[in-house]
Scaffold this active site. Structure first.
Site, PDB file in Angstrom:
ATOM      1  N   HIS A  85       0.816  -1.217   0.000  1.00  0.00           N
ATOM      2  CA  HIS A  85       0.000   0.000   0.000  1.00  0.00           C
ATOM      3  C   HIS A  85       0.848   1.265   0.000  1.00  0.00           C
ATOM      4  O   HIS A  85       0.310   2.360  -0.213  1.00  0.00           O
ATOM      5  CB  HIS A  85      -0.917   0.049   1.233  1.00  0.00           C
ATOM      6  CG  HIS A  85      -1.975  -1.006   1.253  1.00  0.00           C
ATOM      7  ND1 HIS A  85      -2.844  -1.239   0.204  1.00  0.00           N
ATOM      8  CD2 HIS A  85      -2.290  -1.919   2.203  1.00  0.00           C
ATOM      9  CE1 HIS A  85      -3.653  -2.234   0.504  1.00  0.00           C
ATOM     10  NE2 HIS A  85      -3.345  -2.667   1.708  1.00  0.00           N
ATOM     11  N   ASP A 144      -2.678 -10.544  -2.280  1.00  0.00           N
ATOM     12  CA  ASP A 144      -3.193 -10.032  -1.010  1.00  0.00           C
ATOM     13  C   ASP A 144      -4.638  -9.607  -1.248  1.00  0.00           C
ATOM     14  O   ASP A 144      -4.984  -9.154  -2.343  1.00  0.00           O
ATOM     15  CB  ASP A 144      -2.343  -8.823  -0.578  1.00  0.00           C
ATOM     16  CG  ASP A 144      -2.745  -8.298   0.796  1.00  0.00           C
ATOM     17  OD1 ASP A 144      -1.994  -8.526   1.751  1.00  0.00           O
ATOM     18  OD2 ASP A 144      -3.806  -7.658   0.884  1.00  0.00           O
ATOM     19  N   HIS A 152      -6.256  -7.133  -0.324  1.00  0.00           N
ATOM     20  CA  HIS A 152      -6.422  -5.685  -0.488  1.00  0.00           C
ATOM     21  C   HIS A 152      -5.693  -5.235  -1.756  1.00  0.00           C
ATOM     22  O   HIS A 152      -4.704  -5.831  -2.155  1.00  0.00           O
ATOM     23  CB  HIS A 152      -5.892  -4.957   0.747  1.00  0.00           C
ATOM     24  CG  HIS A 152      -6.525  -5.419   2.020  1.00  0.00           C
ATOM     25  ND1 HIS A 152      -5.927  -6.339   2.859  1.00  0.00           N
ATOM     26  CD2 HIS A 152      -7.733  -5.141   2.571  1.00  0.00           C
ATOM     27  CE1 HIS A 152      -6.732  -6.588   3.883  1.00  0.00           C
ATOM     28  NE2 HIS A 152      -7.835  -5.885   3.732  1.00  0.00           N
ATOM     29  N   ASP A 156      -4.534 -12.585   3.528  1.00  0.00           N
ATOM     30  CA  ASP A 156      -5.788 -12.117   4.120  1.00  0.00           C
ATOM     31  C   ASP A 156      -7.014 -12.417   3.248  1.00  0.00           C
ATOM     32  O   ASP A 156      -8.119 -12.003   3.580  1.00  0.00           O
ATOM     33  CB  ASP A 156      -5.717 -10.640   4.488  1.00  0.00           C
ATOM     34  CG  ASP A 156      -4.840  -9.817   3.575  1.00  0.00           C
ATOM     35  OD1 ASP A 156      -4.459  -8.702   3.974  1.00  0.00           O
ATOM     36  OD2 ASP A 156      -4.536 -10.266   2.444  1.00  0.00           O
TER      37      ASP A 156
HETATM   38  C1  LIG Z   1      -9.453   2.781   9.702  1.00  0.00           C
HETATM   39  C2  LIG Z   1     -10.173   3.123   8.468  1.00  0.00           C
HETATM   40  N1  LIG Z   1     -10.903   4.237   8.361  1.00  0.00           N
HETATM   41  N2  LIG Z   1     -11.426   4.244   7.131  1.00  0.00           N
HETATM   42  C3  LIG Z   1     -12.275   5.306   6.616  1.00  0.00           C
HETATM   43  C4  LIG Z   1     -11.013   3.135   6.469  1.00  0.00           C
HETATM   44  C5  LIG Z   1     -11.312   2.750   5.064  1.00  0.00           C
HETATM   45  C6  LIG Z   1     -10.228   2.395   7.296  1.00  0.00           C
HETATM   46  N3  LIG Z   1      -9.661   1.186   6.958  1.00  0.00           N
HETATM   47  N4  LIG Z   1      -8.458   0.943   7.218  1.00  0.00           N
HETATM   48  C7  LIG Z   1      -7.810  -0.222   6.821  1.00  0.00           C
HETATM   49  C8  LIG Z   1      -8.483  -1.426   6.595  1.00  0.00           C
HETATM   50  C9  LIG Z   1      -7.762  -2.548   6.184  1.00  0.00           C
HETATM   51  C10 LIG Z   1      -6.387  -2.464   5.988  1.00  0.00           C
HETATM   52  C11 LIG Z   1      -5.657  -3.665   5.510  1.00  0.00           C
HETATM   53  C12 LIG Z   1      -4.392  -3.637   5.077  1.00  0.00           C
HETATM   54  C13 LIG Z   1      -3.762  -4.842   4.527  1.00  0.00           C
HETATM   55  O1  LIG Z   1      -3.803  -5.921   5.051  1.00  0.00           O
HETATM   56  N5  LIG Z   1      -3.153  -4.741   3.355  1.00  0.00           N
HETATM   57  O2  LIG Z   1      -2.618  -5.804   2.751  1.00  0.00           O
HETATM   58  C14 LIG Z   1      -5.726  -1.261   6.217  1.00  0.00           C
HETATM   59  C15 LIG Z   1      -6.441  -0.147   6.642  1.00  0.00           C
HETATM   60 ZN   LIG Z   2      -4.047  -7.118   2.892  1.00  0.00          ZN
END
Ligand SMILES: Cc1nn(C)c(C)c1/N=N/c1ccc(/C=C/C(=O)NO)cc1
Ligand SMILES: [Zn+2]
Length: 370
Positions: A143, A180, A182, A268
């Site tokens: 990311h 992954d 995501h 994941d």
């Molecule tokens: C908090 C929050 N607030 N908001 C609005 C949102 C959309 C939020 N999500 N955050 C996230 C949700 C999932 C991941 C996974 C990362 C991974 O495993 N990558 O491979 C990272 C951040």
């Molecule tokens: Zn992920």
């Protein structure tokens, strides 16, 4: 079959604090202290299963090193590197950019070790010291964008490794598969205009980053057509993933004729992950890996390197990760996954029409790969 394997205890010391999953603990909001979703446990347990299963004896152990400023700046902006350094110099550490990606004091050193670890694994593959490799590194990277750390990621480990072997070994055409769950937004952004790097992301539709990884994200300029996204609906299991691989990933890689295949390997999409809603089990990860090994053997002398990303179920991710490493190493009597009948036995994990209709949208884009 020589398979490189890279892990270091320091990856378990990357400190993401008591962010109670994602948010800082705050009693006024009812958020109790707990560990961040991205914590050491799941990756340390995967490493320990590699050891206890005895598969470690089939692997060639590789050692990480710290990525240099030059190697990091081949992908990231000086401002991003400066931000990480500034946070790392703080008594309580800092954040990689989005407020969701904390690290402890001195945390930049572990981030450098993760990026440098993927560089070492990829270089060992390119130099032929091993046929393929798995870098079990942390913090993750897919990311992280050139100017911003996001989604628990500090540096774009895989992208940094790709640019490093381009510079040191003249590797030209690199295919990146991100399985992954995501979207691999960071890797995609780094190579958005680059026709020599094919980025393919299989992910759950709009799970994270929100509104990222849509089918119409295809690259720009000379890079148009060299970014592919398959946003699979929630609940997609074995059938949908293998169909996406066979109808999009394999033909794309065949048309692209890579000199090297890299994988952003998160687990994941497993059927028991807290941060997604897909239904994969270890057998599908094994089958995806075998398919990639066959493609790598056909196109690039087997050159395949994997960079660990997400995966948050400490009980099940180790079995999914071991399956991948057993496939890389050509293990013929793999460890039985006791959870496969349970997680793989659920209804609806075969290919569904609404999954086919997503894959159908991407198949025509293969014509733009030359
Ligand atoms: C908090 C929050 N607030 N908001 C609005 C949102 C959309 C939020 N999500 N955050 C996230 C949700 C999932 C991941 C996974 C990362 C991974 O495993 N990558 O491979 C990272 C951040
Ligand atoms: Zn992920």
């Amino acid at each position: 079959m020589a398979t490189g394997y890279l892990y270091h205890e320091l990856f378990g010391w990357h400190d993401t604090g008591t962010n109670a999953g994602l948010f800082p603990a705050d009693h006024r909001m009812g958020i109790q202290p707990f560990q961040h979703f991205e914590n050491a446990e799941t990756k340390r347990r995967m490493h320990e299963l590699v050891v206890v299963s005895g598969v470690i004896d089939r692997l060639t152990r590789l050692e990480p090193r710290k990525a240099t400023d030059e190697e990091i700046l081949a992908v990231h902006t000086p401002e991003h590197l400066a931000r990480i350094q500034a946070g790392s110099d703080q008594p309580k550490g800092g954040d990689s950019g989005d407020g969701l990606s904390p690290f402890g004091p001195g945390g930049i050193e572990i981030g450098r070790l993760a990026a440098g670890g993927m560089i070492e694994a990829t270089t060992a593959v390119v130099e032929g010291r091993v046929d393929n490799a798995y870098a079990l590194i942390r913090p993750p990277g897919h990311h992280a964008e050139p100017d911003l750390g996001r989604g628990f990621c500090m540096f774009a480990n895989l992208a940094i490794a790709a640019q490093a072997v381009r510079r040191t070994h003249g590797v030209e055409r690199i295919a990146v598969l991100d399985w992954d769950v995501h979207h691999g937004n960071g890797t995609q952004k780094v190579f958005w205009n680059d026709p020599h790097t094919l980025t393919i992301s299989l992910h759950q539709d709009r799970v994270f980053p929100p509104d990222s990884g849509l089918v119409d994200e295809r690259g720009e300029g000379a890079g148009f057509g060299y970014a592919l996204n398959v946003p699979l609906p929630p609940g997609t299991g074995r059938g949908g993933y293998l169909s996406a691989f066979d109808r999009v990933v394999a033909p794309a890689i065949e048309r692209f004729r890579p000199d090297l295949i890299l994988v952003a390997s998160g687990f994941d999409a497993n059927a028991a992950d807290p941060l997604s809603r897909q239904g994969l089990t270890s057998s599908t990860y094994r089958d995806l890996t075998q398919r990639l090994l066959d493609l790598a053997a056909t196109h690039c002398d087997g050159r395949l390197a994997m960079s660990h990303e997400g995966g948050y179920n400490p009980v099940y991710v180790p079995f999914c990760g071991l399956a991948v490493i057993e496939a890389l190493a050509g293990v013929t009597e793999p460890l039985t996954d006791p959870y496969e009948p349970i997680f793989g036995g659920m209804a609806g994990l075969e290919l569904q029409p609404h999954q086919t209709s997503v894959i159908d949208q991407v198949v025509p884009f293969l014509d733009d790969i030359h």
